[in-house]
Design an enzyme around this catalytic site. Structure first.
Site, PDB file in Angstrom:
ATOM      1  N   ASP A  93       0.824  -1.202   0.000  1.00 63.87           N
ATOM      2  CA  ASP A  93       0.000   0.000   0.000  1.00 63.87           C
ATOM      3  C   ASP A  93       0.863   1.258   0.000  1.00 63.87           C
ATOM      4  O   ASP A  93       1.250   1.760   1.051  1.00 63.87           O
ATOM      5  CB  ASP A  93      -0.960   0.009   1.192  1.00 63.87           C
ATOM      6  CG  ASP A  93      -2.040   1.067   1.022  1.00 63.87           C
ATOM      7  OD1 ASP A  93      -1.887   1.961   0.159  1.00 63.87           O
ATOM      8  OD2 ASP A  93      -3.031   1.005   1.749  1.00 63.87           O
ATOM      9  N   SER A 111       6.785   4.342 -15.578  1.00 64.05           N
ATOM     10  CA  SER A 111       5.782   5.318 -15.965  1.00 64.05           C
ATOM     11  C   SER A 111       4.989   4.756 -17.147  1.00 64.05           C
ATOM     12  O   SER A 111       4.727   3.555 -17.195  1.00 64.05           O
ATOM     13  CB  SER A 111       6.488   6.644 -16.301  1.00 64.05           C
ATOM     14  OG  SER A 111       5.560   7.642 -16.624  1.00 64.05           O
ATOM     15  N   LYS A 123       1.028  10.025 -14.652  1.00 65.30           N
ATOM     16  CA  LYS A 123       2.319   9.607 -15.196  1.00 65.30           C
ATOM     17  C   LYS A 123       3.196  10.821 -15.520  1.00 65.30           C
ATOM     18  O   LYS A 123       4.422  10.769 -15.321  1.00 65.30           O
ATOM     19  CB  LYS A 123       2.142   8.722 -16.429  1.00 65.30           C
ATOM     20  CG  LYS A 123       1.413   7.413 -16.143  1.00 65.30           C
ATOM     21  CD  LYS A 123       2.075   6.579 -15.059  1.00 65.30           C
ATOM     22  CE  LYS A 123       1.388   5.233 -14.911  1.00 65.30           C
ATOM     23  NZ  LYS A 123       1.966   4.412 -13.846  1.00 65.30           N
ATOM     24  N   ILE A 132       2.050  -3.683 -22.734  1.00 67.25           N
ATOM     25  CA  ILE A 132       2.809  -4.865 -22.352  1.00 67.25           C
ATOM     26  C   ILE A 132       1.859  -6.061 -22.361  1.00 67.25           C
ATOM     27  O   ILE A 132       0.858  -6.082 -21.639  1.00 67.25           O
ATOM     28  CB  ILE A 132       3.480  -4.693 -20.971  1.00 67.25           C
ATOM     29  CG1 ILE A 132       4.410  -3.477 -20.974  1.00 67.25           C
ATOM     30  CG2 ILE A 132       4.227  -5.966 -20.576  1.00 67.25           C
ATOM     31  CD1 ILE A 132       5.555  -3.540 -21.969  1.00 67.25           C
TER      32      ILE A 132
END
Length: 176
Positions: free
Chosen positions: A14, A91, A109, A138
């Site tokens: 967290d 990022s 970002k 990705i």
């Protein structure tokens, strides 16, 4: 963290709670030595048109991506200073180029990339190197699965000059 005492996943992961990060880092240092590489890859994301996005939804992405990156870096500073370590921000290209239904992610970002440059400037004299990796899509990741249907994935693949998405191993190789 496999050798560390068992903490819940929330306690370890967290990034919104700096005190849990500090505790995990202290434990890591005690059991494994000081941190020399910190990879900041926590992210929140969901597709949403800006006019329909709630303020809390926007804030959640900022809290996890940007504030979480600051919290994680700040909590690790003293150990990274000892080791003259590295921080790698994961990022996204959203920081440079807008994507539809992703204004919250682009803002987070872009903030991360600015944070990285600021920390590089301030912490460089302590020997701490800061850099960002801005991967595109990705393959086989939760993020891609949440954002695109399988049909959208194939359509997007047609626009990638090399004809394929990046892989988790590609990002790991760049980080290494």
């Amino acid at each position: 963290f496999s050798r560390l005492k068992m903490l819940s996943r929330e306690e370890l992961a967290d990034v919104e709670k700096i005190d849990t990060l500090e505790a995990a880092y202290r434990q890591c240092e005690a059991e494994l030595g000081p941190i020399d590489i910190l990879i900041l890859g926590a992210a929140a994301n969901f597709p949403a048109p800006a006019e329909q996005m709630s303020a809390s939804g926007f804030a959640k992405v900022i809290d996890v991506d940007l504030k979480g990156s600051f919290n994680a870096a700040r909590a690790a500073f003293s150990q990274l200073k000892k080791t003259r370590g590295s921080i790698i921000f994961i990022s996204a290209t959203n920081s440079l180029m807008p994507f539809a239904f992703q204004c919250h992610v682009g803002a987070a970002k872009a903030g991360m990339d600015s944070l990285m440059r600021g920390l590089a400037l301030e912490w460089g004299p302590h020997g701490i190197r800061c850099k960002s990796i801005l991967p595109g899509p990705i393959e086989n990741t939760e993020g891609l699965g949440r954002l695109l249907t399988s049909e959208d994935v194939e359509t997007l693949r047609d626009y990638i000059p090399i004809g394929c998405f990046g892989t988790i191993d590609d990002v790991a190789a760049v980080a290494a």
